[in-house]
Scaffold this active site. Structure first.
Site, PDB file in Angstrom:
ATOM      1  N   TYR A   1      -4.461   4.284   7.599  1.00 35.52           N
ATOM      2  CA  TYR A   1      -5.846   4.040   7.138  1.00 35.52           C
ATOM      3  C   TYR A   1      -6.654   4.518   8.767  1.00 35.52           C
ATOM      4  O   TYR A   1      -6.473   5.147   8.696  1.00 35.52           O
ATOM      5  CB  TYR A   1      -5.846   2.042   7.495  1.00 35.52           C
ATOM      6  CG  TYR A   1      -5.021   1.053   6.535  1.00 35.52           C
ATOM      7  CD1 TYR A   1      -4.382   1.491   5.445  1.00 35.52           C
ATOM      8  CD2 TYR A   1      -3.117   0.511   7.479  1.00 35.52           C
ATOM      9  CE1 TYR A   1      -3.730   0.909   4.527  1.00 35.52           C
ATOM     10  CE2 TYR A   1      -3.089   0.011   6.609  1.00 35.52           C
ATOM     11  CZ  TYR A   1      -2.583   0.011   5.152  1.00 35.52           C
ATOM     12  OH  TYR A   1      -1.659  -0.548   4.421  1.00 35.52           O
TER      13      TYR A   1
ATOM     14  N   VAL B   1       0.503  -4.012   4.037  1.00 33.56           N
ATOM     15  CA  VAL B   1       1.024  -4.904   4.874  1.00 33.56           C
ATOM     16  C   VAL B   1       2.162  -5.727   4.738  1.00 33.56           C
ATOM     17  O   VAL B   1       1.965  -6.418   5.705  1.00 33.56           O
ATOM     18  CB  VAL B   1      -0.310  -5.481   4.177  1.00 33.56           C
ATOM     19  CG1 VAL B   1      -2.033  -5.245   4.236  1.00 33.56           C
ATOM     20  CG2 VAL B   1      -0.248  -6.143   1.969  1.00 33.56           C
TER      21      VAL B   1
ATOM     22  N   TYR C   1      -2.841  -2.092 -10.870  1.00 29.18           N
ATOM     23  CA  TYR C   1      -2.824  -1.817  -9.161  1.00 29.18           C
ATOM     24  C   TYR C   1      -2.179  -3.545  -8.044  1.00 29.18           C
ATOM     25  O   TYR C   1      -0.813  -2.657  -7.762  1.00 29.18           O
ATOM     26  CB  TYR C   1      -3.959  -2.262  -8.536  1.00 29.18           C
ATOM     27  CG  TYR C   1      -4.077  -2.306  -6.789  1.00 29.18           C
ATOM     28  CD1 TYR C   1      -3.603  -0.471  -6.198  1.00 29.18           C
ATOM     29  CD2 TYR C   1      -4.201  -2.905  -6.243  1.00 29.18           C
ATOM     30  CE1 TYR C   1      -3.122  -0.212  -5.195  1.00 29.18           C
ATOM     31  CE2 TYR C   1      -4.797  -3.104  -5.157  1.00 29.18           C
ATOM     32  CZ  TYR C   1      -4.184  -1.922  -4.179  1.00 29.18           C
ATOM     33  OH  TYR C   1      -3.966  -1.899  -3.268  1.00 29.18           O
TER      34      TYR C   1
ATOM     35  N   SER D   1       0.445  -1.133  -0.031  1.00 29.72           N
ATOM     36  CA  SER D   1       0.408  -0.192  -0.009  1.00 29.72           C
ATOM     37  C   SER D   1       0.858   1.451   0.047  1.00 29.72           C
ATOM     38  O   SER D   1       0.588   2.550  -0.200  1.00 29.72           O
ATOM     39  CB  SER D   1      -0.607   0.074   1.105  1.00 29.72           C
ATOM     40  OG  SER D   1      -2.332  -0.722   0.988  1.00 29.72           O
TER      41      SER D   1
ATOM     42  N   LYS E   1       0.458   3.206  -2.892  1.00 34.02           N
ATOM     43  CA  LYS E   1      -0.435   4.828  -3.181  1.00 34.02           C
ATOM     44  C   LYS E   1       0.032   5.300  -3.325  1.00 34.02           C
ATOM     45  O   LYS E   1      -0.649   6.719  -3.952  1.00 34.02           O
ATOM     46  CB  LYS E   1      -1.494   4.112  -2.232  1.00 34.02           C
ATOM     47  CG  LYS E   1      -2.507   2.999  -2.368  1.00 34.02           C
ATOM     48  CD  LYS E   1      -3.135   2.207  -1.074  1.00 34.02           C
ATOM     49  CE  LYS E   1      -4.044   0.483  -1.172  1.00 34.02           C
ATOM     50  NZ  LYS E   1      -4.383   0.338  -0.246  1.00 34.02           N
TER      51      LYS E   1
HETATM   52  N1  GLN Z   1      -1.715  -5.234  -2.046  1.00 31.85           N
HETATM   53  C1  GLN Z   1      -2.828  -4.842  -1.219  1.00 31.85           C
HETATM   54  C2  GLN Z   1      -4.324  -5.196  -1.117  1.00 31.85           C
HETATM   55  O1  GLN Z   1      -4.348  -5.051  -2.446  1.00 31.85           O
HETATM   56  C3  GLN Z   1      -2.539  -3.862   0.291  1.00 31.85           C
HETATM   57  C4  GLN Z   1      -2.485  -3.287   0.978  1.00 31.85           C
HETATM   58  C5  GLN Z   1      -1.913  -2.972   1.685  1.00 31.85           C
HETATM   59  O2  GLN Z   1      -0.263  -2.685   1.917  1.00 31.85           O
HETATM   60  N2  GLN Z   1      -2.745  -2.052   2.858  1.00 31.85           N
HETATM   61  O3  GLN Z   1      -4.442  -5.768  -0.448  1.00 31.85           O
END
Ligand code: GLN
Length: 339
Positions: free
Chosen positions: A261, A279, A209, A83, A86
């Site tokens: 988050y 994650v 993505y 993530s 992003k």
């Molecule tokens: N690739 C992971 C997902 O889309 C990324 C989520 C994350 O790092 N919070 O679920």
């Protein structure tokens, strides 16, 4: 939607300095020693390949805006960016389509719900809400320049590589593992399409993505990438301009509100910096005008944020004077009326 008439007012910046280099290096070491033994948290396993990560890994890195790098522990161990991508894709899209379009199309408010929430989409009439939850990130990736999924993917990889100052490679194992198990993200993309909120083919956009999440970085890379956002958009190690100063400001404001988050408020309360976690156990925390911290440690808390990474950032934010909301009374003005 909040509207402002101040967009034509020139943006001034207000920042300070980091302590001397030796002090920064000493505090980074101290943070590593303090939290290396922390045993809380669980390694993510909803993407099968991530479950194999060694929970003992712990790296800290700090890049200053003058290009000075400090590192300790496993800061050179590669892991998939997940993530955290992003944040940098948002910056690239902001550069492409601008402040107001990002606000209008994707949104900048926290959902208060987990990053993979489908309910958040339904509660908000199909608005992805912000670019840091999966729905908003998928919608943001769709806005990358390029006529085909392949061109968009190249633009993502090339753009994130400029932030890192080196060509980033794909973790093919993580990509295969997540591609085989990301039914939820495919569902989110289909739902966005049903609301008319996603440009292009949903399966192809989810693939771009997923690739962006599978790019390999280290804590050292995260610190350089973050320091580029702290340095008005110029990579302090390569000297290359990656995005504009306005884009850095916009990206950091979204990270402050949504980067950690549904616990972004608590993070801001304790640490006071824009940041993004992933994650696989990475965190990037940015101190505008000063530099950025990159941390890596796989065990996560319930919201999906690295436990050791958060603890180290809280310690370093205080010790290095990074919290954006901290101030002390002026030593001269009004001194007569103070004790
Ligand atoms: N690739 C992971 C997902 O889309 C990324 C989520 C994350 O790092 N919070 O679920």
């Amino acid at each position: 939607m909040f509207e402002t008439d101040a967009l034509d007012v020139p943006q001034r910046a207000l920042t300070g300095d980091l302590p001397a280099e030796s002090r920064v290096a000493g505090l980074l070491l101290e943070a590593h020693e303090r939290y290396a033994g922390e045993q809380a948290g669980v390694v993510a396993d909803y993407i099968p390949a991530l479950a194999e990560a060694d929970p003992a890994l712990f790296g800290l890195s700090l890049t200053e805006v003058d290009g000075t790098v400090h590192r300790v522990g496993d800061s050179e161990v590669p892991f998939s960016i997940q993530s955290i991508s992003k944040a940098f894709v948002l910056a690239l899209v902001c550069e492409e389509i601008g402040h107001e379009e990002v606000h209008r199309i994707v949104g900048v408010n926290n959902t208060g719900l987990p990053f993979s929430s489908v309910i958040a989409l339904e509660l908000n009439h199909g608005s992805p809400m912000n670019p840091m939850v999966n729905a908003g990130a998928i919608a943001t990736t769709a806005l990358m320049p390029g006529d085909s999924a392949e061109e968009k993917w190249e633009a993502v990889r090339e753009g994130l590589s400029r932030f890192a100052g080196r060509r980033l490679e794909l973790d093919e194992r993580v990509l295969a593992s997540e591609s085989a198990s990301n039914h939820r993200n495919q569902g989110i993309a289909d739902l966005l399409t049903s609301y008319g909120r996603l440009l292009g083919d949903p399966a192809e956009i989810v693939d771009v993505y997923t690739r962006q999440c599978s790019l390999l970085v280290t804590a050292d890379d995260l610190a350089v990438m973050g320091a580029t956002l702290a340095d008005g958009g110029v990579n302090p190690v390569t000297g290359q301009r990656v995005v504009s100063a306005e884009v850095c400001r916009d990206t950091l404001s979204v990270l402050a509100a949504c980067g950690m988050y549904e616990t972004s408020g608590e993070w801001l309360f304790e640490i006071g910096l824009p940041a993004k976690s992933g994650v696989s156990g990475g965190i990037v925390a940015i101190a505008p005008g000063k530099g950025a911290l990159g941390t890596f440690s796989p065990p996560l808390d319930a919201a999906g944020n690295s436990v050791r990474g958060q603890r180290a950032c809280a310690f370093l934010s205080r010790a290095l004077g990074l919290n954006l909301f901290a101030s002390l009374p002026h030593p001269v003005k009004g001194a007569a009326t103070r004790e």
